[in-house]
Design a protein around this motif. Sequence first.
Motif, PDB file in Angstrom:
ATOM      1  N   SER A 106       0.838  -1.200   0.000  1.00 29.44           N
ATOM      2  CA  SER A 106       0.000   0.000   0.000  1.00 29.44           C
ATOM      3  C   SER A 106       0.870   1.247   0.000  1.00 29.44           C
ATOM      4  O   SER A 106       2.093   1.184   0.201  1.00 29.44           O
ATOM      5  CB  SER A 106      -0.922  -0.008   1.224  1.00 29.44           C
ATOM      6  OG  SER A 106      -0.169  -0.105   2.415  1.00 29.44           O
ATOM      7  N   ASP A 107       0.216   2.382  -0.224  1.00 27.51           N
ATOM      8  CA  ASP A 107       0.946   3.652  -0.280  1.00 27.51           C
ATOM      9  C   ASP A 107       1.528   4.008   1.081  1.00 27.51           C
ATOM     10  O   ASP A 107       0.897   3.801   2.117  1.00 27.51           O
ATOM     11  CB  ASP A 107       0.012   4.777  -0.727  1.00 27.51           C
ATOM     12  CG  ASP A 107      -0.419   4.615  -2.170  1.00 27.51           C
ATOM     13  OD1 ASP A 107       0.377   4.089  -2.957  1.00 27.51           O
ATOM     14  OD2 ASP A 107      -1.549   5.004  -2.500  1.00 27.51           O
ATOM     15  N   GLY A 143       3.481   2.475  -2.999  1.00 24.22           N
ATOM     16  CA  GLY A 143       2.306   1.696  -3.355  1.00 24.22           C
ATOM     17  C   GLY A 143       2.452   1.046  -4.720  1.00 24.22           C
ATOM     18  O   GLY A 143       3.074   1.606  -5.628  1.00 24.22           O
ATOM     19  N   PHE A 157      -0.171  -0.713  -7.341  1.00 28.14           N
ATOM     20  CA  PHE A 157      -1.542  -1.090  -7.656  1.00 28.14           C
ATOM     21  C   PHE A 157      -1.585  -2.144  -8.760  1.00 28.14           C
ATOM     22  O   PHE A 157      -0.742  -2.175  -9.652  1.00 28.14           O
ATOM     23  CB  PHE A 157      -2.347   0.128  -8.117  1.00 28.14           C
ATOM     24  CG  PHE A 157      -2.928   0.935  -6.986  1.00 28.14           C
ATOM     25  CD1 PHE A 157      -3.954   0.413  -6.217  1.00 28.14           C
ATOM     26  CD2 PHE A 157      -2.448   2.197  -6.696  1.00 28.14           C
ATOM     27  CE1 PHE A 157      -4.510   1.154  -5.189  1.00 28.14           C
ATOM     28  CE2 PHE A 157      -2.991   2.947  -5.671  1.00 28.14           C
ATOM     29  CZ  PHE A 157      -4.024   2.413  -4.911  1.00 28.14           C
ATOM     30  N   GLU A 207      -4.499  -3.302 -11.497  1.00 28.27           N
ATOM     31  CA  GLU A 207      -5.831  -2.976 -12.023  1.00 28.27           C
ATOM     32  C   GLU A 207      -6.571  -4.261 -12.374  1.00 28.27           C
ATOM     33  O   GLU A 207      -6.025  -5.148 -13.038  1.00 28.27           O
ATOM     34  CB  GLU A 207      -5.732  -2.079 -13.252  1.00 28.27           C
ATOM     35  CG  GLU A 207      -7.081  -1.592 -13.745  1.00 28.27           C
ATOM     36  CD  GLU A 207      -6.988  -0.432 -14.712  1.00 28.27           C
ATOM     37  OE1 GLU A 207      -8.038  -0.045 -15.263  1.00 28.27           O
ATOM     38  OE2 GLU A 207      -5.870   0.097 -14.901  1.00 28.27           O
ATOM     39  N   SER A 265      -8.933  -1.891  -3.313  1.00 29.45           N
ATOM     40  CA  SER A 265      -8.541  -0.784  -2.445  1.00 29.45           C
ATOM     41  C   SER A 265      -8.910   0.578  -3.011  1.00 29.45           C
ATOM     42  O   SER A 265      -8.904   1.565  -2.287  1.00 29.45           O
ATOM     43  CB  SER A 265      -7.025  -0.804  -2.184  1.00 29.45           C
ATOM     44  OG  SER A 265      -6.619  -2.020  -1.619  1.00 29.45           O
ATOM     45  N   GLN A 266      -9.208   0.643  -4.329  1.00 33.15           N
ATOM     46  CA  GLN A 266      -9.485   1.950  -4.934  1.00 33.15           C
ATOM     47  C   GLN A 266     -10.437   1.807  -6.123  1.00 33.15           C
ATOM     48  O   GLN A 266     -10.378   0.819  -6.862  1.00 33.15           O
ATOM     49  CB  GLN A 266      -8.193   2.613  -5.418  1.00 33.15           C
ATOM     50  CG  GLN A 266      -8.370   4.029  -5.942  1.00 33.15           C
ATOM     51  CD  GLN A 266      -7.102   4.590  -6.564  1.00 33.15           C
ATOM     52  OE1 GLN A 266      -6.918   4.539  -7.762  1.00 33.15           O
ATOM     53  NE2 GLN A 266      -6.226   5.138  -5.723  1.00 33.15           N
ATOM     54  N   ASN A 272     -10.421   5.775  -2.106  1.00 28.99           N
ATOM     55  CA  ASN A 272      -9.691   4.699  -1.443  1.00 28.99           C
ATOM     56  C   ASN A 272     -10.496   4.163  -0.265  1.00 28.99           C
ATOM     57  O   ASN A 272     -11.242   4.897   0.401  1.00 28.99           O
ATOM     58  CB  ASN A 272      -8.336   5.195  -0.950  1.00 28.99           C
ATOM     59  CG  ASN A 272      -7.434   5.642  -2.088  1.00 28.99           C
ATOM     60  OD1 ASN A 272      -7.417   5.015  -3.148  1.00 28.99           O
ATOM     61  ND2 ASN A 272      -6.694   6.712  -1.888  1.00 28.99           N
ATOM     62  N   ASN A 306      -8.647  -2.646   2.342  1.00 31.37           N
ATOM     63  CA  ASN A 306      -8.579  -3.823   1.483  1.00 31.37           C
ATOM     64  C   ASN A 306      -9.796  -4.715   1.709  1.00 31.37           C
ATOM     65  O   ASN A 306     -10.103  -5.093   2.843  1.00 31.37           O
ATOM     66  CB  ASN A 306      -7.308  -4.622   1.776  1.00 31.37           C
ATOM     67  CG  ASN A 306      -6.066  -3.912   1.266  1.00 31.37           C
ATOM     68  OD1 ASN A 306      -5.921  -3.692   0.074  1.00 31.37           O
ATOM     69  ND2 ASN A 306      -5.185  -3.554   2.158  1.00 31.37           N
ATOM     70  N   LYS A 346      -9.047  -1.035  -8.669  1.00 23.77           N
ATOM     71  CA  LYS A 346      -7.658  -1.398  -8.400  1.00 23.77           C
ATOM     72  C   LYS A 346      -7.514  -1.968  -6.986  1.00 23.77           C
ATOM     73  O   LYS A 346      -8.344  -1.724  -6.119  1.00 23.77           O
ATOM     74  CB  LYS A 346      -6.744  -0.168  -8.545  1.00 23.77           C
ATOM     75  CG  LYS A 346      -6.699   0.427  -9.933  1.00 23.77           C
ATOM     76  CD  LYS A 346      -5.781   1.631  -9.971  1.00 23.77           C
ATOM     77  CE  LYS A 346      -5.737   2.252 -11.361  1.00 23.77           C
ATOM     78  NZ  LYS A 346      -4.836   3.434 -11.400  1.00 23.77           N
ATOM     79  N   TYR A 387      -4.127  -3.265  -4.078  1.00 27.49           N
ATOM     80  CA  TYR A 387      -2.694  -3.310  -3.825  1.00 27.49           C
ATOM     81  C   TYR A 387      -2.147  -4.719  -4.053  1.00 27.49           C
ATOM     82  O   TYR A 387      -2.826  -5.715  -3.804  1.00 27.49           O
ATOM     83  CB  TYR A 387      -2.388  -2.892  -2.392  1.00 27.49           C
ATOM     84  CG  TYR A 387      -2.653  -1.431  -2.113  1.00 27.49           C
ATOM     85  CD1 TYR A 387      -1.951  -0.435  -2.787  1.00 27.49           C
ATOM     86  CD2 TYR A 387      -3.597  -1.053  -1.172  1.00 27.49           C
ATOM     87  CE1 TYR A 387      -2.193   0.899  -2.531  1.00 27.49           C
ATOM     88  CE2 TYR A 387      -3.848   0.292  -0.907  1.00 27.49           C
ATOM     89  CZ  TYR A 387      -3.141   1.256  -1.587  1.00 27.49           C
ATOM     90  OH  TYR A 387      -3.381   2.578  -1.330  1.00 27.49           O
TER      91      TYR A 387
END
Length: 410
Positions: free
Chosen positions: A81-82, A201, A203, A205, A235-236, A287, A290, A316, A318
């Motif tokens: 993750s970021d 992070g 990602f 997709e 996560s996004q 965001n 998870n 998306k 992680y």
Amino acid sequence: MTLTTKLFLSFLIGSMTFCAAQMETYNYKRALQNVNDEWHKITLPNAVIGKVNPDLSDLRVYGFTAQNDTIEAPYILRILSDKVVHKSIPFDIINKTKGNAGYYFSFQLNSETIINQINLNFKEQNFDWKVELQGSQNQQEWFTILEDYRILSIKNQTTDYKFTKLVFPDAKYGFFRLIVKHNKQPQLVSAQLSKHEVSGGRFVEHKVKSSESRALKQTKTTEIKLELEEPVSLSQIQIDVSDTFDYYRPLKIEYKNDSVKTEKGWNYYYKTIGNGTLNSLEANHFNFENTIAKHLKLTIYNNDNQPLSIENVSVKGYEHQLVARFTEPADYMLVYGNASARQPIYDITKFKTNVPKQLKALKIGEEDVILHTIQPKVKPLFENSYWLWGIIGVVILLLGGFTLKMLKKN
């Protein structure tokens, strides 16, 4: 052979037998290829994540040695993750003046450093202003950083939205000047100058298999249902809107977490994983924690406005990695799929700083189903109940006979 040696060997054999028996409680396995170093990383494919517990507690790395021993390799789970670093920079407001372009607010930094964000807080609750941001080293020569940048605040019975954050490329000046292009004096309550960094992070997709969008007039909402190709870790969500007019719409993000079959068909139940505001000022990516899911539902609250034209929705998640330690030569495999498994407890999780930074990735083989040993059914001694009742009757007669004999003797 001493008693201690016997106990140790018994414990070792018992542990190996237990480990082998434990593996039979899992449903799937994948071979790990080219294990030749002490430390390796394993990137988990989507097909694995879709078949594990929501907390990923049922992941194990087992190895089979040349002596037919079963061993377990410890691992550290990494979710890439970021990494967010937000550092506030001290400053002073030195000037509040009015000029030809509007109202000026000058900030002096206590030390010359890099910033890339300014958060503004005004007393006004409803406004729509254009601002300009400039930087200078001596307050004589000013350089434009942002021009015609829009800030906005709306607060009423149906909307509570504020966008007053200035985001710009890294800038290093001793002085910054904000120009609010408005005909009345804005009341700046506070400001925060900061350096905001997001890194680390990674990602992945996920492909959307199908998408269904419909406008519901009764609830004044737009409902978008997404189906992914398989359950994955999310996560996004990024929502692209093709409309060019201004909009500010509350948004709810849900995933399907249960279903019940009834006489009229299937009833599906959704759980909320995120909320936000779909708007025309910011990038509409949202965001959330998870979540492993295959079906998503997005609800856009339009109120009395016309529905938005949604151009695309991308999903998306992680990347997930296992960092495993291998201490013995063996044929290793990744096993998973056990609803009753608990989170493993390994010593290496306490010594993460000792893990090498450069790790070779292991190639994961195709999925194999673990065949479970079927326990033979133990048949009852008497399958027919009449036999049982017959024996009970004989026992009662014998007990009655003995009782009568005892009474005659007395």
